[in-house]
Design a protein around this motif. Structure first.
Motif, PDB file in Angstrom:
ATOM      1  N   ASN A 155       0.837  -1.193   0.000  1.00 44.87           N
ATOM      2  CA  ASN A 155       0.000   0.000   0.000  1.00 44.87           C
ATOM      3  C   ASN A 155       0.874   1.247   0.000  1.00 44.87           C
ATOM      4  N   GLU A 156       0.832   1.981  -1.107  1.00 46.00           N
ATOM      5  CA  GLU A 156       1.577   3.235  -1.243  1.00 46.00           C
ATOM      6  C   GLU A 156       0.658   4.408  -0.904  1.00 46.00           C
ATOM      7  N   ASN A 157       0.191   4.425   0.332  1.00 45.40           N
ATOM      8  CA  ASN A 157      -0.669   5.505   0.846  1.00 45.40           C
ATOM      9  C   ASN A 157      -2.042   5.548   0.182  1.00 45.40           C
ATOM     10  N   TYR A 158      -2.547   4.409  -0.288  1.00 46.66           N
ATOM     11  CA  TYR A 158      -3.892   4.352  -0.838  1.00 46.66           C
ATOM     12  C   TYR A 158      -4.907   4.306   0.309  1.00 46.66           C
ATOM     13  N   THR A 159      -6.059   4.926   0.079  1.00 44.35           N
ATOM     14  CA  THR A 159      -7.065   5.016   1.143  1.00 44.35           C
ATOM     15  C   THR A 159      -8.443   4.513   0.732  1.00 44.35           C
ATOM     16  N   THR A 160      -8.695   4.395  -0.584  1.00 46.35           N
ATOM     17  CA  THR A 160     -10.026   4.032  -1.054  1.00 46.35           C
ATOM     18  C   THR A 160      -9.926   3.198  -2.318  1.00 46.35           C
ATOM     19  N   ILE A 161     -10.897   2.270  -2.477  1.00 49.79           N
ATOM     20  CA  ILE A 161     -10.984   1.414  -3.664  1.00 49.79           C
ATOM     21  C   ILE A 161     -12.298   1.683  -4.390  1.00 49.79           C
ATOM     22  N   ALA A 162     -12.271   1.604  -5.727  1.00 44.91           N
ATOM     23  CA  ALA A 162     -13.493   1.577  -6.536  1.00 44.91           C
ATOM     24  C   ALA A 162     -13.304   0.528  -7.625  1.00 44.91           C
ATOM     25  N   ASN A 168     -10.573  -4.937 -12.738  1.00 45.18           N
ATOM     26  CA  ASN A 168      -9.661  -3.807 -12.601  1.00 45.18           C
ATOM     27  C   ASN A 168     -10.227  -2.869 -11.533  1.00 45.18           C
ATOM     28  N   ILE A 169      -9.352  -2.164 -10.830  1.00 40.08           N
ATOM     29  CA  ILE A 169      -9.819  -1.284  -9.756  1.00 40.08           C
ATOM     30  C   ILE A 169      -9.132   0.073  -9.825  1.00 40.08           C
ATOM     31  N   LEU A 170      -9.772   1.064  -9.196  1.00 35.66           N
ATOM     32  CA  LEU A 170      -9.176   2.380  -9.020  1.00 35.66           C
ATOM     33  C   LEU A 170      -8.792   2.550  -7.565  1.00 35.66           C
ATOM     34  N   LEU A 171      -7.707   3.268  -7.345  1.00 38.98           N
ATOM     35  CA  LEU A 171      -7.212   3.535  -6.000  1.00 38.98           C
ATOM     36  C   LEU A 171      -7.026   5.033  -5.815  1.00 38.98           C
ATOM     37  N   LYS A 172      -7.331   5.515  -4.621  1.00 38.77           N
ATOM     38  CA  LYS A 172      -7.141   6.928  -4.302  1.00 38.77           C
ATOM     39  C   LYS A 172      -6.007   7.074  -3.301  1.00 38.77           C
ATOM     40  N   SER A 173      -5.107   8.027  -3.582  1.00 33.93           N
ATOM     41  CA  SER A 173      -4.041   8.386  -2.657  1.00 33.93           C
ATOM     42  C   SER A 173      -3.976   9.898  -2.596  1.00 33.93           C
ATOM     43  N   ALA A 174      -4.195  10.463  -1.394  1.00 34.48           N
ATOM     44  CA  ALA A 174      -4.303  11.918  -1.244  1.00 34.48           C
ATOM     45  C   ALA A 174      -5.415  12.400  -2.178  1.00 34.48           C
ATOM     46  N   PRO A 216      -1.088   6.150 -13.027  1.00 36.60           N
ATOM     47  CA  PRO A 216      -1.805   7.352 -12.584  1.00 36.60           C
ATOM     48  C   PRO A 216      -2.866   7.755 -13.592  1.00 36.60           C
ATOM     49  N   ILE A 217      -3.971   8.309 -13.088  1.00 37.85           N
ATOM     50  CA  ILE A 217      -5.048   8.805 -13.939  1.00 37.85           C
ATOM     51  C   ILE A 217      -4.940  10.329 -14.008  1.00 37.85           C
ATOM     52  N   GLU A 218      -4.935  10.844 -15.212  1.00 36.80           N
ATOM     53  CA  GLU A 218      -4.786  12.284 -15.413  1.00 36.80           C
ATOM     54  C   GLU A 218      -6.152  12.961 -15.287  1.00 36.80           C
ATOM     55  N   ILE A 219      -6.327  13.737 -14.229  1.00 37.22           N
ATOM     56  CA  ILE A 219      -7.581  14.447 -13.997  1.00 37.22           C
ATOM     57  C   ILE A 219      -7.276  15.892 -13.619  1.00 37.22           C
ATOM     58  N   PRO A 220      -8.240  16.803 -13.832  1.00 33.76           N
ATOM     59  CA  PRO A 220      -8.032  18.195 -13.405  1.00 33.76           C
ATOM     60  C   PRO A 220      -7.906  18.277 -11.882  1.00 33.76           C
ATOM     61  N   LYS A 221      -7.358  19.362 -11.404  1.00 33.96           N
ATOM     62  CA  LYS A 221      -7.236  19.567  -9.971  1.00 33.96           C
ATOM     63  C   LYS A 221      -8.599  19.950  -9.400  1.00 33.96           C
ATOM     64  N   LEU A 222      -9.155  19.046  -8.632  1.00 38.04           N
ATOM     65  CA  LEU A 222     -10.413  19.318  -7.941  1.00 38.04           C
ATOM     66  C   LEU A 222     -10.489  18.431  -6.705  1.00 38.04           C
TER      67      LEU A 222
END
Length: 264
Positions: free
Chosen positions: A196-203, A209-215, A230-236
């Motif tokens: 776990n590299e600072n992941y906190t949530t799974i989807a 396949n899964i998505l992971l949130k870190s910070a 990494p997924i490229e998303i706008p800053k929000l």
């Protein structure tokens, strides 16, 4: 010569990072909610389930058509709508799961306080049929529990780290702890574990396949080779996120943003 080729092959895995997954903006919708449960889209309608003021709402296009609340059980700790015909709401304060149908009518209630042997459950996720993946806090084990027959059909070895998140499909279960991300099959056997590299949530996405949130960042884990990009998303602000058939939804506490994932 073959050994040399293999050497450079493995070196290339280390040296070259996984390619970033890009996104394409679709739309954003103003929304007031505590949590987004699920989004389902078709050519004719958009179905949105969300929780606000401890009530689960089902909105079809722009109209709320069903809602469910149970004030006697207190706050909704977590929810699982992987199976739209058997939506699960977990009330941790009362150690209870409520199962709802697609019209948000209550079909079953699982009170772990009266189950024998007693289960002190901290996390719940869906399984196939009448089964639930539950994390038994006393034994520190993941269990696949049939709430109709009161039988456990699978059980993991004890987990040695604090549990953060739990998500599942019909055949697999992902358990995120402070130390590792674990994937289990329907027999409770460990398929893989990743640090776990600072992941906190799974989807969950499709094909396991899964998505992971870190910070405030999102990452995509491809199941067949366990690569993380990494997924490229706008800053929000990412208060919550989920993904449905390649559509990424991010809720920032004011708007529900929709993006299309672009994978080569």
């Amino acid at each position: 010569m073959r050994l040399t080729s293999l050497f450079f092959f493995f070196i290339s895995i280390v040296v070259f990072p996984q390619k970033t997954i890009k996104t394409s903006f679709v739309k954003k919708t103003k929304l007031k909610a505590e949590s987004i449960v699920s989004v389902t889209k078709s050519s004719n309608y958009t179905s949105l389930k969300y929780i606000d003021n401890q009530t689960l709402f089902l909105k079809l296009n722009d109209s709320i058509i069903y809602n469910y609340s149970n004030v006697q059980l207190g706050d909704i700790t977590s929810f699982d709508a992987f199976s739209p015909l058997k939506i699960k709401l977990f009330y941790r304060d009362f150690n209870t799961v409520v199962v709802l149908d697609n019209r948000l009518a209550e079909t079953d209630k699982v009170d772990f306080n009266v189950v024998k042997p007693y289960k002190n459950v901290s996390h719940v996720s869906t399984g196939f049929g009448n089964k639930l993946w539950v994390f038994n806090q006393d034994s520190q084990q993941l269990e696949l529990y049939n709430y109709k027959t009161n039988q456990v059909s699978a059980k993991s070895l004890p987990i040695q780290s604090n549990l953060i998140d739990l998500k599942s499909s019909y055949s697999s279960c992902w358990l995120l702890t402070e130390s590792y991300l674990y994937k289990y099959d329907s027999y409770g056997s460990l398929i893989y574990k990743i640090k776990n590299e600072n992941y906190t949530t799974i989807a969950l996405d499709y094909h396991d396949n899964i998505l992971l949130k870190s910070a405030n960042n999102l990452f995509y884990l491809t199941d067949y080779n366990q690569t993380i990009a990494p997924i490229e998303i706008p800053k929000l602000l990412i208060k919550q996120f989920l993904v449905t058939r390649g559509s990424l939804y991010i809720y920032d506490n004011e708007f529900l943003h929709e993006y299309q994932l672009i994978k080569d």
